[in-house]
Design a protein around this motif. Structure first.
Motif, PDB file in Angstrom:
ATOM      1  N   THR A 232      84.916  54.928 -26.573  1.00 29.20           N
ATOM      2  CA  THR A 232      84.610  53.608 -27.119  1.00 29.20           C
ATOM      3  C   THR A 232      85.902  52.856 -27.435  1.00 29.20           C
ATOM      4  O   THR A 232      86.899  53.456 -27.842  1.00 29.20           O
ATOM      5  N   LEU A 233      85.859  51.552 -27.231  1.00 30.11           N
ATOM      6  CA  LEU A 233      86.962  50.694 -27.653  1.00 30.11           C
ATOM      7  C   LEU A 233      86.764  50.206 -29.075  1.00 30.11           C
ATOM      8  O   LEU A 233      87.741  49.858 -29.749  1.00 30.11           O
ATOM      9  N   ARG A 234      85.521  50.173 -29.542  1.00 30.37           N
ATOM     10  CA  ARG A 234      85.220  49.773 -30.916  1.00 30.37           C
ATOM     11  C   ARG A 234      85.099  51.024 -31.780  1.00 30.37           C
ATOM     12  O   ARG A 234      84.224  51.857 -31.547  1.00 30.37           O
ATOM     13  N   PRO A 235      85.968  51.221 -32.775  1.00 23.95           N
ATOM     14  CA  PRO A 235      85.925  52.430 -33.607  1.00 23.95           C
ATOM     15  C   PRO A 235      84.565  52.608 -34.287  1.00 23.95           C
ATOM     16  O   PRO A 235      83.944  51.651 -34.745  1.00 23.95           O
ATOM     17  N   GLY A 236      84.110  53.854 -34.305  1.00 25.58           N
ATOM     18  CA  GLY A 236      82.874  54.190 -34.990  1.00 25.58           C
ATOM     19  C   GLY A 236      81.611  53.942 -34.208  1.00 25.58           C
ATOM     20  O   GLY A 236      80.512  54.230 -34.687  1.00 25.58           O
ATOM     21  N   ARG A 237      81.720  53.427 -33.008  1.00 23.87           N
ATOM     22  CA  ARG A 237      80.530  53.142 -32.200  1.00 23.87           C
ATOM     23  C   ARG A 237      79.921  54.449 -31.684  1.00 23.87           C
ATOM     24  O   ARG A 237      80.638  55.364 -31.269  1.00 23.87           O
ATOM     25  N   LYS A 238      78.589  54.529 -31.664  1.00 23.72           N
ATOM     26  CA  LYS A 238      77.904  55.750 -31.232  1.00 23.72           C
ATOM     27  C   LYS A 238      77.611  55.777 -29.747  1.00 23.72           C
ATOM     28  O   LYS A 238      77.392  56.857 -29.185  1.00 23.72           O
ATOM     29  N   VAL A 239      77.570  54.604 -29.114  1.00 18.61           N
ATOM     30  CA  VAL A 239      77.320  54.559 -27.673  1.00 18.61           C
ATOM     31  C   VAL A 239      78.634  54.318 -26.941  1.00 18.61           C
ATOM     32  O   VAL A 239      79.557  53.703 -27.473  1.00 18.61           O
ATOM     33  N   ILE A 240      78.708  54.807 -25.718  1.00 17.08           N
ATOM     34  CA  ILE A 240      79.926  54.702 -24.918  1.00 17.08           C
ATOM     35  C   ILE A 240      80.051  53.285 -24.362  1.00 17.08           C
ATOM     36  O   ILE A 240      79.146  52.789 -23.687  1.00 17.08           O
ATOM     37  N   ASP A 241      81.186  52.628 -24.629  1.00 11.88           N
ATOM     38  CA  ASP A 241      81.381  51.259 -24.144  1.00 11.88           C
ATOM     39  C   ASP A 241      82.560  51.123 -23.187  1.00 11.88           C
ATOM     40  O   ASP A 241      82.888  50.015 -22.766  1.00 11.88           O
ATOM     41  N   HIS A 242      83.196  52.235 -22.830  1.00 13.14           N
ATOM     42  CA  HIS A 242      84.376  52.162 -21.961  1.00 13.14           C
ATOM     43  C   HIS A 242      84.519  53.439 -21.142  1.00 13.14           C
ATOM     44  O   HIS A 242      84.369  54.554 -21.677  1.00 13.14           O
ATOM     45  N   VAL A 243      84.802  53.279 -19.852  1.00  6.75           N
ATOM     46  CA  VAL A 243      85.157  54.410 -18.981  1.00  6.75           C
ATOM     47  C   VAL A 243      86.261  53.956 -18.038  1.00  6.75           C
ATOM     48  O   VAL A 243      86.139  52.916 -17.385  1.00  6.75           O
ATOM     49  N   SER A 244      87.329  54.716 -18.011  1.00  5.84           N
ATOM     50  CA  SER A 244      88.365  54.543 -16.989  1.00  5.84           C
ATOM     51  C   SER A 244      88.490  55.871 -16.245  1.00  5.84           C
ATOM     52  O   SER A 244      88.352  56.941 -16.850  1.00  5.84           O
ATOM     53  N   ALA A 245      88.758  55.796 -14.954  1.00 10.98           N
ATOM     54  CA  ALA A 245      88.799  57.038 -14.186  1.00 10.98           C
ATOM     55  C   ALA A 245      89.714  56.916 -12.979  1.00 10.98           C
ATOM     56  O   ALA A 245      89.882  55.832 -12.409  1.00 10.98           O
ATOM     57  N   LEU A 246      90.295  58.044 -12.615  1.00 13.54           N
ATOM     58  CA  LEU A 246      90.948  58.215 -11.324  1.00 13.54           C
ATOM     59  C   LEU A 246      89.913  58.805 -10.371  1.00 13.54           C
ATOM     60  O   LEU A 246      89.140  59.689 -10.760  1.00 13.54           O
ATOM     61  N   LEU A 247      89.911  58.325  -9.143  1.00 22.59           N
ATOM     62  CA  LEU A 247      88.906  58.739  -8.172  1.00 22.59           C
ATOM     63  C   LEU A 247      89.551  59.330  -6.932  1.00 22.59           C
ATOM     64  O   LEU A 247      90.663  58.943  -6.550  1.00 22.59           O
ATOM     65  N   GLU A 248      88.826  60.238  -6.310  1.00 21.59           N
ATOM     66  CA  GLU A 248      89.154  60.660  -4.945  1.00 21.59           C
ATOM     67  C   GLU A 248      87.880  60.546  -4.124  1.00 21.59           C
ATOM     68  O   GLU A 248      86.838  61.108  -4.487  1.00 21.59           O
ATOM     69  N   PHE A 249      87.955  59.797  -3.035  1.00 20.24           N
ATOM     70  CA  PHE A 249      86.800  59.577  -2.172  1.00 20.24           C
ATOM     71  C   PHE A 249      86.745  60.622  -1.059  1.00 20.24           C
ATOM     72  O   PHE A 249      87.748  61.269  -0.739  1.00 20.24           O
ATOM     73  N   ASP A 250      85.570  60.777  -0.473  1.00 25.11           N
ATOM     74  CA  ASP A 250      85.472  61.560   0.755  1.00 25.11           C
ATOM     75  C   ASP A 250      86.449  60.971   1.769  1.00 25.11           C
ATOM     76  O   ASP A 250      86.532  59.745   1.928  1.00 25.11           O
ATOM     77  N   GLY A 251      87.195  61.805   2.423  1.00 27.59           N
ATOM     78  CA  GLY A 251      88.199  61.337   3.366  1.00 27.59           C
ATOM     79  C   GLY A 251      89.579  61.232   2.767  1.00 27.59           C
ATOM     80  O   GLY A 251      90.546  61.003   3.492  1.00 27.59           O
ATOM     81  N   GLY A 252      89.681  61.363   1.438  1.00 28.95           N
ATOM     82  CA  GLY A 252      90.994  61.448   0.809  1.00 28.95           C
ATOM     83  C   GLY A 252      91.517  60.189   0.153  1.00 28.95           C
ATOM     84  O   GLY A 252      92.554  60.240  -0.516  1.00 28.95           O
ATOM     85  N   ALA A 253      90.839  59.038   0.317  1.00 28.04           N
ATOM     86  CA  ALA A 253      91.327  57.821  -0.341  1.00 28.04           C
ATOM     87  C   ALA A 253      91.309  58.008  -1.852  1.00 28.04           C
ATOM     88  O   ALA A 253      90.428  58.669  -2.411  1.00 28.04           O
ATOM     89  N   ARG A 254      92.306  57.426  -2.518  1.00 31.92           N
ATOM     90  CA  ARG A 254      92.378  57.471  -3.970  1.00 31.92           C
ATOM     91  C   ARG A 254      91.825  56.170  -4.547  1.00 31.92           C
ATOM     92  O   ARG A 254      91.697  55.161  -3.855  1.00 31.92           O
ATOM     93  N   GLY A 255      91.526  56.201  -5.850  1.00 33.25           N
ATOM     94  CA  GLY A 255      90.987  55.004  -6.469  1.00 33.25           C
ATOM     95  C   GLY A 255      91.157  54.986  -7.966  1.00 33.25           C
ATOM     96  O   GLY A 255      91.441  56.008  -8.601  1.00 33.25           O
ATOM     97  N   THR A 256      90.998  53.788  -8.540  1.00 34.99           N
ATOM     98  CA  THR A 256      90.955  53.610  -9.988  1.00 34.99           C
ATOM     99  C   THR A 256      89.691  52.843 -10.334  1.00 34.99           C
ATOM    100  O   THR A 256      89.235  51.977  -9.577  1.00 34.99           O
ATOM    101  N   PHE A 257      89.142  53.155 -11.511  1.00 38.27           N
ATOM    102  CA  PHE A 257      87.843  52.635 -11.924  1.00 38.27           C
ATOM    103  C   PHE A 257      87.927  52.305 -13.406  1.00 38.27           C
ATOM    104  O   PHE A 257      88.302  53.168 -14.214  1.00 38.27           O
TER     105      PHE A 257
END
Length: 388
Positions: A232-257
């Motif tokens: 969460t970006l808001r302190p104390g929040r019970k539900v998830i409000d943020h996701v950042s991720a590094l990705l790897e796709f089939d075939g090897g391409a990389r990604g950011t999310f």
């Protein structure tokens, strides 16, 4: 249009959810009827039977087809000569699986809002039911039905930018930028802020699923593994409000999310950049009618919806000349049109067009991706995305 003339009538649609005051209800109903492929003839619009029946009448439906609940609609419609052909589901997230399963078992095609289910296991169940009954199951990822996101996918598949090496996708929104949970809760906020009802990770159920699907759709590959920061970006929040991720796709391409609903000032800011060996594609929801193509060592090109050189299958997704605004409703209309054409062709015994609308298999991959992000956060490691 010739296909519709041979079929002889629009398809009949039953709507589940999305009452008169619901923006997503207006979006689905308007999109379904936009090009004449569907007519909304029946529906269930509230979990309260009396309110549901009143809402259907307010929307102009025959009172006898304004039902109090899903079971009543399915039972009554199956006994009609003019029964519904499909259902569109836009109810709270925790009801999607049950309503979709009931529709499939009744022999109906399904257009379902996102997220398709609560978890991967439920999504797999719907995949199996769809195949068992030979039905159509589409998911309302409207961003993948804009003419320019479709053209971006086409350019990638045609190797115009070379093999994909990097994918960057983000969806930034401000709906939870303030502590809405501390104020008066509407009925909608009541279920949205309940993790048992909104999904395993709220931001992923609300907007992250769109971002993931758009990235996989345009680059033509599923995500193989992920390393995610979930919280969460808001302190104390019970539900998830943020996701950042590094990705790897089939075939090897990389990604950011990156997705969040707690970005103050963000207004559904969606951006996708796909980098190949020879160049880059750049699409922004703020300028959805345009796609930028930057080839290495060449001037940047801006391709617009309505340009005369576009392939007919891309040009046909637009309805107005270049420069006239179109948006999400038209993109939803493209999804409904493709579902209708496939259904009509099937019934007529004609060759079935191969449309790229989002299917239940795509929804299952999204649910597997969400679960992999959660597992990565818990373990602090890269996690493979489940298959099947």
């Amino acid at each position: 249009m010739a296909l519709r003339e041979r079929f002889g009538r629009p398809l009949r649609l039953g709507v589940v959810g999305g009452g008169p005051d619901s923006w997503i209800g207006r979006m689905h109903r308007g999109a379904a009827e936009m090009d004449g492929w569907f007519r909304v003839v029946a529906g269930v619009f509230s979990s309260d039977p009396a309110r549901s029946r009143a809402a259907g009448i307010a929307l102009g439906l025959d009172p006898s087809r304004s039902y109090g609940d899903m079971a009543a609609m399915l039972d009554a419609e199956r006994r009609r000569d003019d029964a519904i052909d499909a259902v569109a589901i836009m109810t709270p997230n925790d009801t999607h699986h049950a309503y979709a399963a009931a529709a499939l078992d009744a022999g109906l095609d399904v257009i379902c809002d996102k997220p398709v289910t609560h978890d991967f296991a439920q999504a797999r169940d719907l995949v199996e039911r769809t195949r068992k009954h030979g039905r159509i199951f589409a998911i309302a990822h409207g961003y993948s039905a804009y003419p320019m996101t479709r053209h971006a996918r086409q350019l990638v598949l045609e190797d115009a930018i070379g093999p994909v090496r990097l994918v960057q996708v983000e969806y930034l929104q401000n709906s939870l930028a303030t502590r809405v949970e501390d104020g008066p809760l509407t009925s909608r906020l009541g279920w949205v802020l309940d993790p048992q009802r909104s999904g395993q990770a709220l931001v992923m159920s609300a907007i992250g699923c769109h971002a993931q699907h758009l990235a996989s759709f345009v680059c033509g590959a599923r995500i193989a593994r992920v390393a995610a920061d979930v919280g969460t970006l808001r302190p104390g929040r019970k539900v998830i409000d943020h996701v950042s991720a590094l990705l790897e796709f089939d075939g090897g391409a990389r990604g950011t999310f990156t997705v969040t609903q707690a970005a103050a000032g963000g207004e559904n800011d969606i951006r996708l950049r796909v980098y190949g060996e020879k160049g880059q594609l750049d699409w922004s929801h703020r300028e959805s009618s345009y796609l930028r193509l930057a080839m290495q060592g060449e001037p940047v090109r801006t391709i617009g919806r309505g340009d005369p050189f576009l392939p007919p299958e891309i040009a046909g997704l637009g309805r107005t000349p270049r420069g006239h605004p179109e948006g999400l409703r038209e993109a939803f209309g493209n999804l409904y049109a493709e579902v209708a054409q496939e259904r009509m062709a099937r019934e007529l015994g004609e060759p079935v067009p191969e449309f790229p609308y989002p299917r239940i298999e795509d929804g299952a991959h999204t649910m597997a991706f969400i679960e992999a992000c959660l597992a990565s956060q818990a373990s602090g490691r890269w996690v493979e995305v489940a298959r099947g």
